[in-house]
Scaffold this active site. Structure first.
Site, PDB file in Angstrom:
ATOM      1  CE1 TYR A  74      -5.231   5.145  -2.163  1.00  0.00           C
ATOM      2  CE2 TYR A  74      -6.924   6.686  -1.430  1.00  0.00           C
ATOM      3  CZ  TYR A  74      -5.859   5.851  -1.147  1.00  0.00           C
ATOM      4  OH  TYR A  74      -5.407   5.726   0.140  1.00  0.00           O
ATOM      5  CD  GLU A 128       2.954  -4.397   1.844  1.00  0.00           C
ATOM      6  OE1 GLU A 128       3.746  -5.214   2.382  1.00  0.00           O
ATOM      7  OE2 GLU A 128       2.734  -3.269   2.305  1.00  0.00           O
ATOM      8  CB  ALA A 168      -6.862   1.031   6.261  1.00  0.00           C
ATOM      9  CG  HIS A 221       0.557  -0.047  -0.534  1.00  0.00           C
ATOM     10  ND1 HIS A 221      -0.535  -0.306   0.258  1.00  0.00           N
ATOM     11  CD2 HIS A 221       1.581  -0.769  -0.033  1.00  0.00           C
ATOM     12  CE1 HIS A 221      -0.173  -1.146   1.228  1.00  0.00           C
ATOM     13  NE2 HIS A 221       1.106  -1.448   1.069  1.00  0.00           N
ATOM     14  N   PRO A 237     -10.075  -2.846   2.462  1.00  0.00           N
ATOM     15  CG  PRO A 237      -9.686  -2.021   4.603  1.00  0.00           C
ATOM     16  CD  PRO A 237      -9.313  -3.155   3.682  1.00  0.00           C
ATOM     17  CG  ASN A 238     -12.429   2.432   2.832  1.00  0.00           C
ATOM     18  OD1 ASN A 238     -13.641   2.556   2.944  1.00  0.00           O
ATOM     19  ND2 ASN A 238     -11.630   2.390   3.876  1.00  0.00           N
ATOM     20  CG  ASN A 284      -3.827  -2.182  -1.954  1.00  0.00           C
ATOM     21  OD1 ASN A 284      -3.627  -1.917  -0.771  1.00  0.00           O
ATOM     22  ND2 ASN A 284      -4.016  -1.246  -2.865  1.00  0.00           N
ATOM     23  NE  ARG A 316      -1.734   8.833   1.201  1.00  0.00           N
ATOM     24  CZ  ARG A 316      -2.825   8.073   1.144  1.00  0.00           C
ATOM     25  NH1 ARG A 316      -2.772   6.861   0.603  1.00  0.00           N
ATOM     26  NH2 ARG A 316      -3.964   8.526   1.629  1.00  0.00           N
ATOM     27  NE  ARG A 365     -10.028   5.515   0.020  1.00  0.00           N
ATOM     28  CZ  ARG A 365      -9.118   4.636   0.425  1.00  0.00           C
ATOM     29  NH1 ARG A 365      -8.891   3.541  -0.270  1.00  0.00           N
ATOM     30  NH2 ARG A 365      -8.444   4.840   1.526  1.00  0.00           N
TER      31      ARG A 365
HETATM   32  C1  DQA Z   1      -3.386   2.017   0.027  1.00  0.00           C
HETATM   33  C2  DQA Z   1      -2.628   2.870   1.056  1.00  0.00           C
HETATM   34  C3  DQA Z   1      -3.220   2.703   2.433  1.00  0.00           C
HETATM   35  O1  DQA Z   1      -2.500   3.492   3.370  1.00  0.00           O
HETATM   36  C4  DQA Z   1      -4.658   3.172   2.432  1.00  0.00           C
HETATM   37  O2  DQA Z   1      -5.259   2.965   3.694  1.00  0.00           O
HETATM   38  C5  DQA Z   1      -5.473   2.547   1.353  1.00  0.00           C
HETATM   39  C6  DQA Z   1      -4.866   2.296   0.053  1.00  0.00           C
HETATM   40  C7  DQA Z   1      -2.892   2.270  -1.410  1.00  0.00           C
HETATM   41  O3  DQA Z   1      -3.194   1.434  -2.256  1.00  0.00           O
HETATM   42  O4  DQA Z   1      -2.266   3.296  -1.681  1.00  0.00           O
HETATM   43  O5  DQA Z   1      -6.677   2.333   1.503  1.00  0.00           O
HETATM   44  O6  DQA Z   1      -3.145   0.650   0.321  1.00  0.00           O
END
Ligand code: DQA
Length: 138
Positions: free
Chosen positions: A22, A95, A74, A97, A9-10, A71, A104, A17
C-alpha cells in the site's frame, strides 16, 4: 465540482500498513497533494472501519456530492449492505483499489460493488484516486 472520497476499513493505517502493498504515504498527506492538483474540485473525505458508518456516509453523498470515489477495502469483497447503498445512488461512483486485487488472493477477485459503479481503477497505488478524479471531473 464536489467529489466525495470514502475509504473503508484499515485504510486509516495507510503509510504504516503493509507498505510493500500500500505504499509509504498516509491518505491525509496524499489528499493534500490531490487538492493542490485539482484546485477546481471541492473534496470531502471520510474513512471508517465500521460498515454501518460507511453506508451512512455513502447515502449522504446523494445530497452533498456530485460524484463518489469509493475504496470500500475489505468490505468490497463481503458487503451486500454497501453494495445496496451504492446501487441506489444516482451520482457516478468509481470503485478504486490501491493494489491490483486480481494479482492477489482469490477472495479479493470478487467485488459486490463493481456491478453498480461506472468503473473500477485498481493497481496504481494511491494514484488510482487521481485517475478516478481525472475521469470524474470531465
Ligand atoms: C484494497 C484491496 C482490498 O482487498 C483490501 O482488503 C484493502 C485495500 C486496495 O485498496 O487495494 O484493504 O481495497
Amino acid at each position: 465540482m464536489r467529489i466525495a472520497i470514502i475509504n473503508g476499513p484499515n485504510l486509516n493505517l495507510l503509510g504504516k500498513r503493509e507498505p510493500e502493498v500500500y505504499g509509504h504515504t498516509s491518505f491525509e498527506d496524499y489528499l493534500i497533494k490531490l487538492k493542490k492538483d485539482f484546485p477546481q474540485v471541492s473534496f470531502s473525505y471520510f474513512q471508517s472501519n465500521i460498515e454501518g458508518e460507511l453506508i451512512d456516509a455513502i447515502q449522504k453523498t446523494a445530497t452533498t456530492a456530485e460524484a463518489l470515489i469509493l475504496n470500500a477495502a475489505a468490505y468490497t469483497h463481503t458487503s451486500v449492505g454497501i453494495a445496496d447503498a451504492v446501487k441506489v445512488l444516482d451520482i457516478p461512483v468509481v470503485e478504486v483499489h490501491i493494489s491490483n486485487v486480481w494479482k492477489r488472493e482469490s477472495y479479493r477477485h470478487t467485488s459486490y460493488l463493481s456491478p453498480h459503479v461506472v468503473g473500477v481503477i485498481a493497481g496504481f497505488g494511491l494514484e488510482s484516486y487521481r485517475l478516478a478524479v481525472a475521469f470524474l471531473k470531465k
